[in-house]
Design a protein around this motif. Structure first.
Motif, short mmCIF file in Angstrom:
data_model
loop_
_atom_site.label_atom_id
_atom_site.label_comp_id
_atom_site.label_asym_id
_atom_site.label_seq_id
_atom_site.Cartn_x
_atom_site.Cartn_y
_atom_site.Cartn_z
N TYR A 231 58.29 6.14 19.14
CA TYR A 231 57.28 6.19 18.34
C TYR A 231 56.10 6.74 18.73
O TYR A 231 56.38 7.72 19.70
CB TYR A 231 56.80 5.13 19.03
CG TYR A 231 55.35 4.02 18.72
CD1 TYR A 231 55.90 3.46 17.35
CD2 TYR A 231 54.08 4.38 19.08
CE1 TYR A 231 54.44 3.06 16.49
CE2 TYR A 231 53.20 3.30 18.12
CZ TYR A 231 53.31 3.30 17.03
OH TYR A 231 52.20 2.31 16.44
N THR A 232 55.73 7.38 17.67
CA THR A 232 55.06 8.72 17.09
C THR A 232 53.45 8.48 17.77
O THR A 232 52.71 7.00 16.77
CB THR A 232 55.11 9.63 15.90
OG1 THR A 232 56.05 10.15 16.32
CG2 THR A 232 53.56 10.72 16.03
N ILE A 233 52.66 8.86 18.74
CA ILE A 233 50.66 8.08 18.90
C ILE A 233 50.41 9.68 18.23
O ILE A 233 50.55 10.48 19.35
CB ILE A 233 50.98 7.51 19.61
CG1 ILE A 233 51.29 6.52 20.62
CG2 ILE A 233 49.18 7.61 20.65
CD1 ILE A 233 51.99 5.97 21.92
N LEU A 234 49.60 9.84 17.49
CA LEU A 234 48.79 10.74 17.54
C LEU A 234 47.21 10.60 17.37
O LEU A 234 46.58 9.68 17.44
CB LEU A 234 48.59 12.04 16.06
CG LEU A 234 50.17 11.56 15.40
CD1 LEU A 234 49.96 11.86 14.28
CD2 LEU A 234 50.06 11.92 15.61
N VAL A 235 46.23 11.19 18.55
CA VAL A 235 45.05 11.14 19.23
C VAL A 235 44.48 12.41 19.05
O VAL A 235 44.85 13.00 19.62
CB VAL A 235 44.95 10.60 20.15
CG1 VAL A 235 43.82 10.55 21.24
CG2 VAL A 235 45.71 9.82 20.66
N ASP A 236 43.68 12.41 18.07
CA ASP A 236 43.27 13.73 17.62
C ASP A 236 44.13 14.71 17.74
O ASP A 236 44.93 14.81 16.67
CB ASP A 236 42.31 14.52 18.53
CG ASP A 236 40.77 13.43 18.22
OD1 ASP A 236 40.59 13.08 17.22
OD2 ASP A 236 40.19 12.86 19.93
N LEU A 238 45.94 15.83 19.91
CA LEU A 238 47.34 15.57 21.14
C LEU A 238 48.09 14.62 19.69
O LEU A 238 47.66 13.81 19.06
CB LEU A 238 46.33 14.27 21.93
CG LEU A 238 47.52 14.88 23.09
CD1 LEU A 238 48.15 15.24 23.79
CD2 LEU A 238 46.45 13.64 23.94
N GLN A 239 49.37 14.54 20.74
CA GLN A 239 50.65 14.06 20.51
C GLN A 239 51.48 13.41 20.95
O GLN A 239 51.53 14.19 22.06
CB GLN A 239 51.61 15.10 18.93
CG GLN A 239 51.12 15.58 17.54
CD GLN A 239 51.32 16.86 17.29
OE1 GLN A 239 52.34 17.12 17.75
NE2 GLN A 239 50.91 16.75 16.07
N LEU A 240 51.75 12.30 20.90
CA LEU A 240 52.10 11.54 22.58
C LEU A 240 53.74 11.29 22.16
O LEU A 240 53.54 9.59 20.56
CB LEU A 240 51.39 10.73 22.62
CG LEU A 240 50.38 11.47 23.71
CD1 LEU A 240 49.76 9.93 24.05
CD2 LEU A 240 50.58 12.12 24.76
N VAL A 241 54.97 10.95 22.13
CA VAL A 241 56.03 10.31 21.96
C VAL A 241 56.21 9.41 22.95
O VAL A 241 57.65 10.05 23.84
CB VAL A 241 57.38 11.10 21.19
CG1 VAL A 241 58.01 10.59 19.90
CG2 VAL A 241 56.66 12.48 20.37
N PRO A 242 56.60 8.34 23.18
CA PRO A 242 57.24 7.62 24.07
C PRO A 242 58.41 7.50 23.03
O PRO A 242 58.48 7.08 22.10
CB PRO A 242 56.20 6.12 24.55
CG PRO A 242 55.23 6.35 23.80
CD PRO A 242 55.69 7.53 22.93
N GLN A 243 59.44 7.42 24.47
CA GLN A 243 60.80 6.59 23.78
C GLN A 243 61.32 5.98 24.93
O GLN A 243 61.74 6.19 26.75
CB GLN A 243 61.68 7.93 23.63
CG GLN A 243 61.49 9.08 25.16
CD GLN A 243 62.49 10.60 25.01
OE1 GLN A 243 63.71 10.74 24.29
NE2 GLN A 243 61.29 11.20 25.07
N ILE A 244 62.62 5.25 24.15
CA ILE A 244 63.37 4.21 25.39
C ILE A 244 64.77 4.65 24.85
O ILE A 244 64.70 4.82 23.73
CB ILE A 244 62.89 2.85 25.25
CG1 ILE A 244 63.35 1.72 27.27
CG2 ILE A 244 62.62 2.40 24.36
CD1 ILE A 244 62.71 1.29 27.60
N GLY A 245 65.40 4.51 25.66
CA GLY A 245 67.44 4.57 25.14
C GLY A 245 68.12 4.08 26.25
O GLY A 245 67.72 4.10 26.92
N VAL A 246 69.83 4.53 25.79
CA VAL A 246 70.35 4.60 26.68
C VAL A 246 71.52 5.64 25.82
O VAL A 246 71.74 6.16 25.55
CB VAL A 246 71.26 3.25 26.41
CG1 VAL A 246 70.87 1.87 26.45
CG2 VAL A 246 71.84 2.85 24.74
N ALA A 247 72.58 6.00 26.82
CA ALA A 247 73.25 7.31 26.77
C ALA A 247 74.65 6.88 27.31
O ALA A 247 74.51 6.09 28.81
CB ALA A 247 72.18 8.54 27.03
N GLY A 248 75.72 7.58 27.32
CA GLY A 248 76.89 7.38 28.24
C GLY A 248 77.68 8.50 27.83
O GLY A 248 77.75 9.58 26.93
#
Length: 315
Positions: A231-236, A238-248
């Motif tokens: 998910y992309t969050i733009l604050v002026d 500053l760019q923030l990208v939190p993420q969650i997932g799986v891998a195998g």
């Protein structure tokens, strides 16, 4: 911001207890690759499902630190004592577009490995195997006003045996306590990305073909997969990208003199959580992975967790 705070708290709790792709309407932002290369066994430490790319720019050079913690049996018996193994890697990495549809990735790791036995300890340090990858943009949504944006990439690469392989490190303990595989290995990969507004999903598949090294040892071929919601969050600025997932990761048995070695195949399934932040020409990121289910080398090796930090300069 509430969602971001929750993700920050979860990440902080995970690191304390156990210790990609930024999407916006700006054309300078890029894709994220979740590929692997023998990281279930640790030997190449190219990323361990942590990603082969920055989430904030398609043109960058940077440094990434990766930590992998394992426990392994100090012997072939079920009652053999457990020993701790620590895989530390400092990696120079970068992505260079060579055309409008093709990118070249370079990863050059330097390893610091150690394990604590009941009677003594063992350490290894040195240059690991350098990896070169090329990705081709097979298809991309052309209409910028479309609700769904799709992208499909295919690619391949080679791993050069620049890291030292010593078969004396094999035997009853983790066979991948090595600086490198000692072999020329090859990769095929495909990636699918879809995004809707600030949400996105990245899914990848890759397969690593291992070859026999000069000491007649061959690490098993490996199939890798991963999927990450971001998910992309733009604050002026500053760019923030939190993420969650799986891998195998699933890999075949290692071989010596073309004979399968017992207790060297296996599989592992991770959950992962991370965030990347960018400001002007710089970006920083953190990624933590915890095993959900694993069966490594017949249960004689167990992965505890993986952690990565990176800092990049955007070209």
């Amino acid at each position: 911001m509430k969602k971001l705070l929750i993700l920050f708290l979860l990440l902080n709790q995970t690191v304390n207890a156990q210790f990609k792709n930024l999407w916006s309407d700006q054309s300078s932002l890029t894709d994220v690759y979740f590929l692997d290369d023998c990281d279930a066994c640790g030997c190449s430490a190219s990323g361990g499902s942590m990603g082969f790319n920055s989430m904030l720019s398609e043109k960058f050079i940077g440094v990434r630190y990766m930590y992998q913690k394992y426990q392994s049996r100090d012997g072939v018996f079920n009652n053999s004592p457990w020993i701790d193994e620590n895989f530390n890697t400092v990696q120079l990495w970068g992505r260079i577009p060579v055309s409008s549809k093709m990118d070249v990735m370079v990863l050059a790791p330097y390893h610091f490995l150690n394990r604590e036995k009941m009677t003594d300890s063992q350490s290894l340090s040195g240059l690991g195997d350098i990896t070169l990858l090329t990705f081709y943009n097979l298809h991309q949504t052309q209409n910028d006003t479309a609700t769904f944006h799709h992208k499909i990439l295919v690619g391949g690469g080679i791993k050069v045996p620049t890291g030292v392989f010593n078969n004396k490190n094999n035997g009853s303990i983790n066979p991948s306590f090595q600086l490198g595989t000692g072999s020329w290995d090859y990769n095929l990969a495909t990636e699918y990305i879809v995004r809707v507004n600030n949400f996105g999903l990245n899914t990848t598949l890759s397969y690593a073909f291992k070859t026999e090294n000069q000491k007649n040892y061959k690490f098993g071929n490996q199939f890798n997969y991963g999927s990450t919601l971001f998910y992309t969050i733009l604050v002026d600025q500053l760019q923030l990208v939190p993420q969650i997932g799986v891998a195998g990761e699933t890999y075949q048995a290692n071989q010596e003199f073309k004979e399968d070695i017992p207790y060297t195949k296996g599989d592992i399934f991770f959950g992962k959580l991370g965030i990347e932040a960018g400001y002007r020409k710089f970006s920083v990121g953190i990624n933590v992975m915890l095993p959900i289910n694993q069966n490594l080398t017949g249960g004689k090796v167990e992965a505890d967790y993986r952690l990565a930090f990176n800092i990049n300069y955007i070209l």
